[in-house]
Motif scaffolding. Structure first.
Motif, PDB file in Angstrom:
ATOM      1  N   TYR A  65      -2.862  -6.091   3.090  1.00 11.59           N
ATOM      2  CA  TYR A  65      -2.287  -5.092   2.199  1.00 11.59           C
ATOM      3  C   TYR A  65      -1.840  -3.878   3.003  1.00 11.59           C
ATOM      4  CZ  TYR A  65      -4.524  -7.622  -1.649  1.00 11.59           C
ATOM      5  OH  TYR A  65      -4.909  -8.578  -2.549  1.00 11.59           O
ATOM      6  N   GLN A  91      -0.560  -2.394  -1.387  1.00 13.42           N
ATOM      7  CA  GLN A  91       0.498  -3.336  -1.767  1.00 13.42           C
ATOM      8  C   GLN A  91       0.281  -4.638  -1.018  1.00 13.42           C
ATOM      9  OE1 GLN A  91       4.328  -0.924  -1.255  1.00 13.42           O
ATOM     10  NE2 GLN A  91       4.760  -2.209  -3.001  1.00 13.42           N
ATOM     11  N   PHE A  92       0.315  -5.750  -1.751  1.00 11.64           N
ATOM     12  CA  PHE A  92       0.061  -7.067  -1.184  1.00 11.64           C
ATOM     13  C   PHE A  92       1.179  -7.465  -0.239  1.00 11.64           C
ATOM     14  CE2 PHE A  92      -1.517 -11.293  -1.001  1.00 11.64           C
ATOM     15  CZ  PHE A  92      -0.462 -12.174  -1.191  1.00 11.64           C
TER      16      PHE A  92
END
Lengths: 111, 112
Positions: free
Chosen positions: A35, A44-45
């Motif tokens: 992430y 955020q992936f």
């Protein structure tokens, strides 16, 4: 039982350079997710690796790439660094894509 | 509109207060809902996990999911100074552990 570890802790790079971040998963875990967490934002992936295969990817360009090794440790590689890549990079490990345990992160600064 | 919204705070409460943290989302495909706590300079740690709608309680923490309103909440009872952290909601459509979408986090300070 050893938790998730990441190296290095901090890193400063120049725009255009390449960087490799490392993650050792928790003992017994076979899944690693990466992430990106910008300052003041949620993570955020980027992508997930399960048993050495990429198993899902977020909305990140191809210059973000990864690898998972037979011991299930993992690397995140970022090419052609941009200023906006400055962030905390988090690695999370799990067993068979179940509950994730996060590492402390690597703080990357791009100047 | 962002996929997951969360009041960034900061939120300051006195010790012992009940804290309510909330997230709204737009993707009706989300089925897995998580709350994480993140202390400064640390990675997030999982507090609560809920599948689909309903309530779940664990000690001083209660998680609620209302899929019809696309709204989730985390309640903290008898808040302690050690609860001071950033609280992140996260959700996923397909499978626990994959493709999480996180909210931006709410900073909470519990004052002694």
């Amino acid at each position: 039982e050893t938790g998730v570890t990441q190296s290095p802790t901090h890193l400063i790079k120049t725009r255009g350079q390449q960087v490799t971040l490392r993650c050792s998963s928790q003992s017994g875990h076979n899944t690693v997710s990466w992430y990106q967490q910008a300052l003041g934002q949620g993570p955020q992936f980027i992508f997930q690796y399960y048993r050495e295969e990429e198993n899902g990817r977020g909305n990140f360009p191809p210059r973000f790439s990864g690898l998972q090794f037979p011991n299930y440790s993992s690397e995140l590689n970022v090419n052609a660094l941009e200023l906006d890549d400055s962030a905390l990079y988090l690695c999370a490990s799990s067993l068979d894509r179940d509950e994730q345990y996060f590492g402390p992160g690597t703080r990357l600064t791009v100047t | 509109q962002k996929e997951v919204e969360q009041d960034p705070g900061p939120l300051s409460v006195p010790e012992g207060a009940i804290v309510s943290l909330n997230c709204t989302y737009s993707n009706s495909a989300f089925q897995y809902f998580m709350w994480y706590r993140q202390y400064s300079r640390k990675g997030p740690e999982l507090l609560m996990y809920t599948y689909s709608s309903g309530n779940k309680e664990d000690g001083r923490f209660t998680a609620q999911v209302d899929k019809s309103s696309k709204y989730i909440s985390l309640f903290i009872r008898d808040s302690q100074p050690s609860d001071s952290a950033t609280y992140l909601c996260a959700m996923s459509a397909h499978n626990y552990g994959q493709n999480f979408v996180f909210g931006p986090g709410t900073r909470l300070s519990v004052l002694p």
